[in-house]
Design an enzyme around this catalytic site. Structure first.
Site, PDB file in Angstrom:
ATOM      1  N   LYS A 263      40.972  39.259  50.399  1.00 52.12           N
ATOM      2  CA  LYS A 263      40.707  38.336  49.431  1.00 52.12           C
ATOM      3  C   LYS A 263      42.254  38.518  48.549  1.00 52.12           C
ATOM      4  CE  LYS A 263      38.605  39.348  45.402  1.00 52.12           C
ATOM      5  NZ  LYS A 263      39.560  39.113  44.145  1.00 52.12           N
ATOM      6  N   ASN A 264      42.478  39.661  48.214  1.00 54.84           N
ATOM      7  CA  ASN A 264      43.428  39.948  47.420  1.00 54.84           C
ATOM      8  C   ASN A 264      45.115  39.587  47.884  1.00 54.84           C
ATOM      9  OD1 ASN A 264      41.886  40.464  45.220  1.00 54.84           O
ATOM     10  ND2 ASN A 264      42.153  42.808  45.241  1.00 54.84           N
TER      11      ASN A 264
ATOM     12  N   ARG B  99      40.614  34.552  37.456  1.00 56.95           N
ATOM     13  CA  ARG B  99      41.799  35.231  36.709  1.00 56.95           C
ATOM     14  C   ARG B  99      42.949  35.141  37.680  1.00 56.95           C
ATOM     15  NH1 ARG B  99      43.745  38.690  32.913  1.00 56.95           N
ATOM     16  NH2 ARG B  99      45.304  39.421  34.362  1.00 56.95           N
TER      17      ARG B  99
ATOM     18  N   CYS C 245      37.828  39.121  30.315  1.00 56.94           N
ATOM     19  CA  CYS C 245      37.325  39.386  31.493  1.00 56.94           C
ATOM     20  C   CYS C 245      36.272  40.528  31.260  1.00 56.94           C
ATOM     21  CB  CYS C 245      38.211  39.630  32.394  1.00 56.94           C
ATOM     22  SG  CYS C 245      37.688  40.570  34.226  1.00 56.94           S
TER      23      CYS C 245
ATOM     24  N   ARG D 271      42.499  42.660  30.209  1.00 55.25           N
ATOM     25  CA  ARG D 271      43.422  42.051  31.080  1.00 55.25           C
ATOM     26  C   ARG D 271      44.425  41.179  30.599  1.00 55.25           C
ATOM     27  NH1 ARG D 271      39.661  41.602  36.656  1.00 55.25           N
ATOM     28  NH2 ARG D 271      41.819  42.176  37.463  1.00 55.25           N
TER      29      ARG D 271
ATOM     30  N   VAL E 279      42.358  52.471  35.208  1.00 55.51           N
ATOM     31  CA  VAL E 279      43.025  51.174  35.086  1.00 55.51           C
ATOM     32  C   VAL E 279      42.635  50.116  34.393  1.00 55.51           C
ATOM     33  CG1 VAL E 279      43.665  49.231  36.913  1.00 55.51           C
ATOM     34  CG2 VAL E 279      43.693  51.893  37.598  1.00 55.51           C
TER      35      VAL E 279
HETATM   36  C1  UD1 Z   1      44.420  43.015  40.984  1.00 61.97           C
HETATM   37  C2  UD1 Z   1      43.440  42.878  41.663  1.00 61.97           C
HETATM   38  C3  UD1 Z   1      42.068  43.526  41.431  1.00 61.97           C
HETATM   39  C4  UD1 Z   1      42.224  45.009  40.979  1.00 61.97           C
HETATM   40  C5  UD1 Z   1      43.431  45.320  40.312  1.00 61.97           C
HETATM   41  C6  UD1 Z   1      43.923  46.827  40.052  1.00 61.97           C
HETATM   42  C7  UD1 Z   1      43.969  40.807  42.650  1.00 61.97           C
HETATM   43  C8  UD1 Z   1      43.733  39.237  42.884  1.00 61.97           C
HETATM   44  N1  UD1 Z   1      43.165  41.388  41.848  1.00 61.97           N
HETATM   45  O1  UD1 Z   1      44.074  42.658  39.520  1.00 61.97           O
HETATM   46  O2  UD1 Z   1      41.176  43.199  42.208  1.00 61.97           O
HETATM   47  O3  UD1 Z   1      40.967  45.508  40.371  1.00 61.97           O
HETATM   48  O4  UD1 Z   1      44.686  44.557  40.569  1.00 61.97           O
HETATM   49  O5  UD1 Z   1      44.110  47.318  41.258  1.00 61.97           O
HETATM   50  O6  UD1 Z   1      45.019  41.210  43.346  1.00 61.97           O
HETATM   51  N2  UD1 Z   1      48.066  44.506  32.381  1.00 61.97           N
HETATM   52  C9  UD1 Z   1      48.667  44.581  31.249  1.00 61.97           C
HETATM   53  N3  UD1 Z   1      49.551  43.178  31.176  1.00 61.97           N
HETATM   54  C10 UD1 Z   1      49.771  42.517  32.195  1.00 61.97           C
HETATM   55  C11 UD1 Z   1      48.999  42.623  33.206  1.00 61.97           C
HETATM   56  C12 UD1 Z   1      48.244  43.663  33.545  1.00 61.97           C
HETATM   57  O7  UD1 Z   1      48.777  45.016  30.396  1.00 61.97           O
HETATM   58  O8  UD1 Z   1      50.499  41.570  32.008  1.00 61.97           O
HETATM   59  C13 UD1 Z   1      47.237  45.799  32.575  1.00 61.97           C
HETATM   60  C14 UD1 Z   1      45.704  45.498  32.845  1.00 61.97           C
HETATM   61  O9  UD1 Z   1      45.085  45.367  31.473  1.00 61.97           O
HETATM   62  C15 UD1 Z   1      45.105  46.554  33.408  1.00 61.97           C
HETATM   63  C16 UD1 Z   1      46.409  47.183  34.264  1.00 61.97           C
HETATM   64  O10 UD1 Z   1      47.445  46.437  33.809  1.00 61.97           O
HETATM   65  O11 UD1 Z   1      44.778  47.432  32.678  1.00 61.97           O
HETATM   66  C17 UD1 Z   1      46.307  46.642  35.853  1.00 61.97           C
HETATM   67  O12 UD1 Z   1      46.071  45.307  35.924  1.00 61.97           O
HETATM   68  P1  UD1 Z   1      46.640  44.581  37.243  1.00 61.97           P
HETATM   69  O13 UD1 Z   1      46.985  45.288  38.214  1.00 61.97           O
HETATM   70  O14 UD1 Z   1      47.408  43.301  36.510  1.00 61.97           O
HETATM   71  O15 UD1 Z   1      45.340  43.756  37.652  1.00 61.97           O
HETATM   72  P2  UD1 Z   1      45.168  42.133  38.278  1.00 61.97           P
HETATM   73  O16 UD1 Z   1      46.420  42.188  39.150  1.00 61.97           O
HETATM   74  O17 UD1 Z   1      44.633  41.417  37.542  1.00 61.97           O
END
Ligand code: UD1
Length: 419
Positions: A22-23, A93, A117, A122, A328
């Site tokens: 999926k990801n 998302r 979320c 997030r 995370v």
């Molecule tokens: C992706 C995955 C999800 C997985 C996550 C962590 C996809 C579609 N989804 O989600 O399944 O659980 O990685 O492995 O690939 N953050 C910020 N600012 C930002 C972006 C993120 O502070 O602009 C923080 C988030 O709040 C979180 C951390 O970074 O605490 C990691 O999140 P992120 O890696 O961005 O998760 P996703 O990409 O949404």
């Protein structure tokens, strides 16, 4: 709303075919916005999140043809729209992944903010800051991110936090920027390498995907390509954990063992015999009860947050006490509260779940409000005494293809109930 009814107590035995990830599929589909040429994508999993991304592409004016169950032909024409509307973004998302490609290709993108979320705040601040550093004007208006840039320019981007979709968004944007971009503190998840493989096949110039520093030389246009989606490492890990928790023997076929080091190490620590080939993994417990394992989630190659809930289920019935620490996301232990309703012994201390394994769980109606939490409740139900009903399984359908069929083939007593 559909529910899964599970009667616990069966040792799972047999083979399970692993689906495409999926990801990896979601960013790959978003990347098709970067070209006018057709892109063919195979090994696409049939999941609600994938259907949502296809609906979003169609809304943006892109043709998507489904050739058979697992192959899509996308595009062959320019995106006509630049608005990713709230109705679609709020259900997923990862819709934010169209922001970078739309802006790079069309010079404008209006993408609804995904909003809160169930597993934490997030935010998308890193996606936005990166695009601004590449010269985009970005405002937030009426709940939408409104981004404009005649042509993005290459830049050095140092990401504050390791973010998977943030890295993917900026990587895609950089492929069409003028000049070189360097993404530092980039996420190293295998899905980023899968995306980079497609982008490279489309003509992008990328070095270092899969490491924490990615170099991109922007090009003027990208072309068509064919791409096969990598195996889903989280689905694989979930079925192996199901084998471990039930004391069974599960062989995952079409898997990518090289993407699962941290998870396999923990399964071995829990007492499983694990053997691997090029594209399969076999786990055997021979009826043994798992031992509880301590773990801390971290960005790849650390232990994945998307496997945390499934290991909470394992620890709930394992021999001994253990701690699981989530680093995370800040609010990702709802499943623990549901497992307590099945008789599990957990104590939550901030970001750590302390467990004392119990000899048996008891079936109960349970539900969760996120995808992996729901899957962990299915695992708990597989070992619980009696009947459990896992409600709100639309979360599971977002990320697990035909879960009742795959578990059923492994011997689980499971059925989907339609209300
Ligand atoms: C992706 C995955 C999800 C997985 C996550 C962590 C996809 C579609 N989804 O989600 O399944 O659980 O990685 O492995 O690939 N953050 C910020 N600012 C930002 C972006 C993120 O502070 O602009 C923080 C988030 O709040 C979180 C951390 O970074 O605490 C990691 O999140 P992120 O890696 O961005 O998760 P996703 O990409 O949404």
């Amino acid at each position: 709303m559909d529910r899964l009814e599970i009667t616990g107590g069966v040792r799972l035995e047999g083979d399970v075919a692993i689906s495409g990830a999926k990801n990896a599929t979601l960013p790959v589909l978003a990347a098709t916005l970067l070209t006018d040429a057709p892109v063919s994508v195979s090994n696409v999993p049939h999941l609600n999140d994938v259907t949502t991304m296809i609906a979003l592409l169609r809304r943006l004016g892109i043709d998507v043809a489904m050739h058979d169950a697992m192959r899509l032909e996308v595009g062959g024409g320019e995106a006509r729209e630049h608005v990713a509307p709230y109705e679609l973004v709020k259900t997923m998302r990862a819709s934010i992944l169209v922001l970078g490609p739309l802006l790079a290709r069309l010079g404008r993108a209006d993408v609804s903010l995904p909003g809160g979320c169930a597993i934490g705040a997030r935010p998308v601040n890193i996606h936005v800051a990166g695009l601004k550093a590449m010269g985009a004007e970005v405002d937030i208006e009426g709940g939408y991110i409104r981004a404009r840039a005649e042509r993005l320019r290459g830049a050095r981007l140092v990401l504050d936090t390791v973010t998977v979709t943030g890295t993917e968004n900026l990587l895609m944007a950089a492929t069409l920027a003028r000049g070189e971009s360097v993404i530092e503190n980039a996420a190293r998840e295998p899905e980023i390498m899968d995306l980079a493989a497609l982008l490279t096949a489309m003509g992008a110039r990328i070095e270092g995907a899969g490491t924490d520093t990615i170099h991109v030389q922007g090009v003027d246009t990208l072309g068509g390509a064919s791409h096969r989606i990598m195996a889903d490492r989280i689905e694989t890990g979930t079925y192996l954990a199901a084998g471990a928790i039930t004391g069974g023997r599960v062989r995952a076929l079409g898997a990518r063992p090289d993407t699962l080091d941290a998870v396999l190490a923990k399964l071995v620590e829990a007492g499983a015999d694990v053997s691997v080939g090029d594209d399969w993994i076999e786990l055997s417990m021979d009826g043994r009860r798992p031992r509880a394992v301590d773990l801390v989630t971290a960005p790849y190659p650390g232990f994945p947050t998307d496997m945390q809930a499934q290991f909470c289920a394992l620890n709930a019935v394992a021999d001994g006490a253990a701690t699981i620490t989530e680093t995370v996301f800040e609010n990702r232990f709802q499943h623990v509260l549901e497992m307590q309703r099945m008789g599990a012994d957990f104590r939550l201390q901030g970001r750590t779940a302390v467990s004392r394994g119990v000899a048996g769980l008891k079936g109960a109606p349970v539900m969760a409000t996120d995808l992996r939490a729901s899957a962990s409740l299915v695992l708990a139900a597989l070992v619980a005494d009696g009947v459990s009903q896992v409600e709100r399984i639309y979360h599971i359908d977002r990320g697990y293809e035909r879960i009742e069929e795959k578990l059923g083939r492994l011997g689980a007593r499971i059925q989907r109930l339609h209300d």
